[in-house]
Design an enzyme around this catalytic site. Structure first.
Site, short mmCIF file in Angstrom:
data_model
loop_
_atom_site.label_atom_id
_atom_site.label_comp_id
_atom_site.label_asym_id
_atom_site.label_seq_id
_atom_site.Cartn_x
_atom_site.Cartn_y
_atom_site.Cartn_z
N TYR B 122 57.60 19.39 1.68
CA TYR B 122 57.60 20.47 2.66
C TYR B 122 56.92 21.75 2.18
CZ TYR B 122 61.09 17.33 4.69
OH TYR B 122 61.74 16.22 5.21
N TYR B 498 64.08 17.65 11.94
CA TYR B 498 65.24 18.45 11.55
C TYR B 498 64.84 19.50 10.52
CZ TYR B 498 66.17 16.73 6.76
OH TYR B 498 66.11 16.47 5.41
N ARG B 499 63.62 19.44 10.03
CA ARG B 499 63.15 20.24 8.89
C ARG B 499 61.65 20.02 8.87
NH1 ARG B 499 65.37 18.24 3.04
NH2 ARG B 499 64.50 19.81 1.68
#
Lengths: 58, 541
Positions: B122, B498-499
């Site tokens: 991420y 979700y992320r």
């Protein structure tokens, strides 16, 4: 031909660079995680340790 | 052996040279590794740096190219230099955090907090937008409390899972951790604030969180829940406190800087028995999901179950060219043959039973019968000991330490990966639909579909690793386009992440709608009107 001492210094500086910048799939590690002194000691150890014949990484 | 030898690279010192040449193109450049925020000129930045040095000491402010370099490393595409920090500052205490935020407010210098900055798929430590200064909390690494009766801890952001693991072992405490993959170098606070998941019965990390301390932009120190009560002994025992429950607004958020976090730990069970269920066909994903769901709902299977695709599994220990030397994604028959050779199914379901021999003896026949009826092959350590994938998941399902999944990142070339993690209800038809859509899009761009489904109670996180070669700009550009198309087209079906990576936060936030964004923006305005803390985090400017 480079002298062994020069090669060792170059290896240690390459290790330091690799740890601080993160090479390829390796994350970078910062002075807040491993201090300059710790990293220098680690680089010294890695550059003088014998190759592990079971190592299979590339 | 093919490819580049790590040892040879070290010997020649070629690594450093190659890396130094890869500076990002910058709109407001300082040097290759750094960029200024758009509203801060270099004189103001220098003045801010001088004040920060006075707070934390010279050595803990990183404001030149060399010292900022470790903060710029990420695995995700960043072709336009949109996630390049201006530097970093590393406080040692809460008081220093407050003083730093004061300086940041004075100079309008945005701060991007990290705990250990190992947010692998991420964006690691890199900020949502260039020019933010990384607020590195790693030096705050104390285990402040460990209640051996309640099994609760209070930790600072710099505490890694390895550190806590070592503490538990050194003190012979009867508790287990629940780790994300690559737990040893990851912060418990960081992963929990990102609402990460693990693989024991305590796998939903935020669910097991209890109490936090937050520094707000104006220096206010908030202790959530019972922590606000003078002389409370209940801070890590009761989550909800009194009035609105606030902890949630400080997760995946930029409303404050979390400086302490309470967590619950699982009592170590007397007996632990890990299983893997192999399914032979790609289409079996639906049957497997429908078999797992009832056991997660009634808790006969208590842990965070992983349903791992063959490709994700193989990529942990192998490179693409070890399996396939053609171009484009690995053909289905080649993948299946390689999986079989390695004792893997096309889907591999990892779950475990915990308790006593009697409890496990009673539950095992029930779950075994259901998996076998669905076409799965149920295996235990009797058959699988020594299989590297089984050993890996055996470690994870008891909260053990492993770095093996970093292997995914080096699937192609110099390595690179970006994660897409849509959630869905735990129903077979949903998994089948998501897997089909992801395969279609990823294969179109020439990438392999590497899936893992993490099954919670009624939902599943579909973790898709898009593995590419970041050393090849054209491929990184394709990865970026592919990721945007996946997010967009999943969103059209009602499936959202979700992320997400720092590079896709705006896109994902937009899928959650205008009302949601506006409420977050209003809270942000109330708590941090100067937008000093992590602007752009989760799309909150």
């Amino acid at each position: 031909m480079p002298r062994p001492a020069d090669t060792a210094t170059a290896t240690m500086s390459a290790i330091t660079m690799m740890v601080r910048s993160g090479n390829g799939a390796m994350p970078a590690f910062r002075p807040t995680e491993i201090s300059d002194a710790e990293l220098a000691a680690l680089a010294q150890w890695i550059s003088t340790s014998k190759k592990d014949p079971k190592e299979h990484g590339q | 052996m093919n490819g580049v030898s790590r040892r040879d690279m070290l010997r020649t010192g070629a690594v450093g040279t190659a890396l130094l040449a890869s500076g990002a193109a910058a709109a407001s450049p300082l040097d290759s590794a750094r960029m200024l925020p758009p509203d801060v000129n270099s004189a103001a930045f220098a003045a801010a740096v001088a004040e920060l040095r006075a707070i934390v000491g010279n050595e803990w402010v990183f404001a030149d190219a060399d010292s900022t370099l470790p903060y710029t490393k990420s695995f995700i595409p960043d072709l336009r230099g949109e996630h390049v920090p201006s530097g970093a500052v590393a406080p040692a205490s809460v008081d220093e955090v407050r003083a730093i935020l004061k300086v940041a407010s004075k100079y309008r210098l945005p701060m991007w907090p990290i705990s250990t900055g190992k947010n692998m798929g991420y964006g690691m430590a890199t900020p949502a937008s260039s020019g933010q200064m990384v607020l590195d909390l790693k030096r705050m690494n104390r285990i402040l409390d460990f209640d051996a009766e309640l099994g609760t801890v209070l930790v600072e952001p710099g505490v890694t899972y390895q550190q806590l693991n070592d503490y538990i072992e050194a003190n012979n405490l009867p508790y287990w951790l629940d780790v994300p993959t690559v737990g040893p170098i990851v912060s418990m606070v960081g992963n929990t604030l990102e609402r990460g998941v693990g693989y024991t019965p305590y796998g939903d990390h935020f669910f097991m969180q209890c109490g936090m301390e937050v520094v707000l932009a104006d220096g206010t120190l908030l202790k959530t829940g019972m922590g606000s009560v003078k002389d409370s002994t209940t801070w890590q025992a009761f989550k909800w406190g009194y009035g609105p429950y606030l902890d949630g607004i400080f997760t995946q958020s930029n409303f404050g800087v979390v400086t302490k976090l309470g967590m619950w730990l699982m009592p170590k069970p007397p007996v632990y028995k890990p299983f893997v269920v192999r399914y032979p066909n790609v289409e079996d994903v639906a049957k497997a999901t429908d078999t797992i769901r009832p056991f997660r709902m009634n808790n006969l299977i208590p842990n965070g179950v992983l349903m791992m695709g063959a490709l994700y599994q193989l990529a942990m220990f192998k490179r693409q060219r070890d399996i396939y030397t053609g171009t484009g994604p690995i053909p289905a028959d080649v993948l299946k043959a390689e999986a079989t050779r390695n004792g893997l199914g096309m889907w591999n379901v990892y779950f475990a039973l915990y308790g006593t021999d009697e409890i496990i003896g009673a539950v095992e026949p029930i779950v075994r019968g259901a998996f076998e009826a669905s076409g799965g092959e149920v295996l235990t350590s009797d058959e699988m000991t020594g299989n590297p994938w089984f050993e890996h998941h055996r470690t994870l399902m008891r909260g053990g330490m492993s770095l093996e999944e970093i292997g995914l990142v080096r699937w192609r070339g110099m390595g690179g990966a970006i994660a897409f993690a849509p959630v869905a209800p735990a129903k077979g038809a949903e998994t089948q639909g998501q897997s089909a859509l992801a395969t279609e899009i990823m294969n179109k761009y020439g990438f392999d579909y590497a899936p893992a489904y993490a099954i919670g109670g009624r939902e599943l996180h579909h973790i898709i690793f898009l593995m590419f070669d970041k050393g090849d700009d054209a491929e990184a550009a394709r990865a970026e386009t592919c990721m945007n198309e996946m997010i967009t087209r999943f969103g059209e079906r009602g499936w959202c992440a979700y992320r997400s990576s720092v590079s896709t936060m705006d896109l994902v936030a937009s899928q959650y709608g205008e009302a949601n964004r506006q409420v977050n923006a209003r809270i942000k305005q109330a708590l941090d009107p100067l937008h000093i803390i992590a602007p752009g985090k989760q799309g909150i400017a």
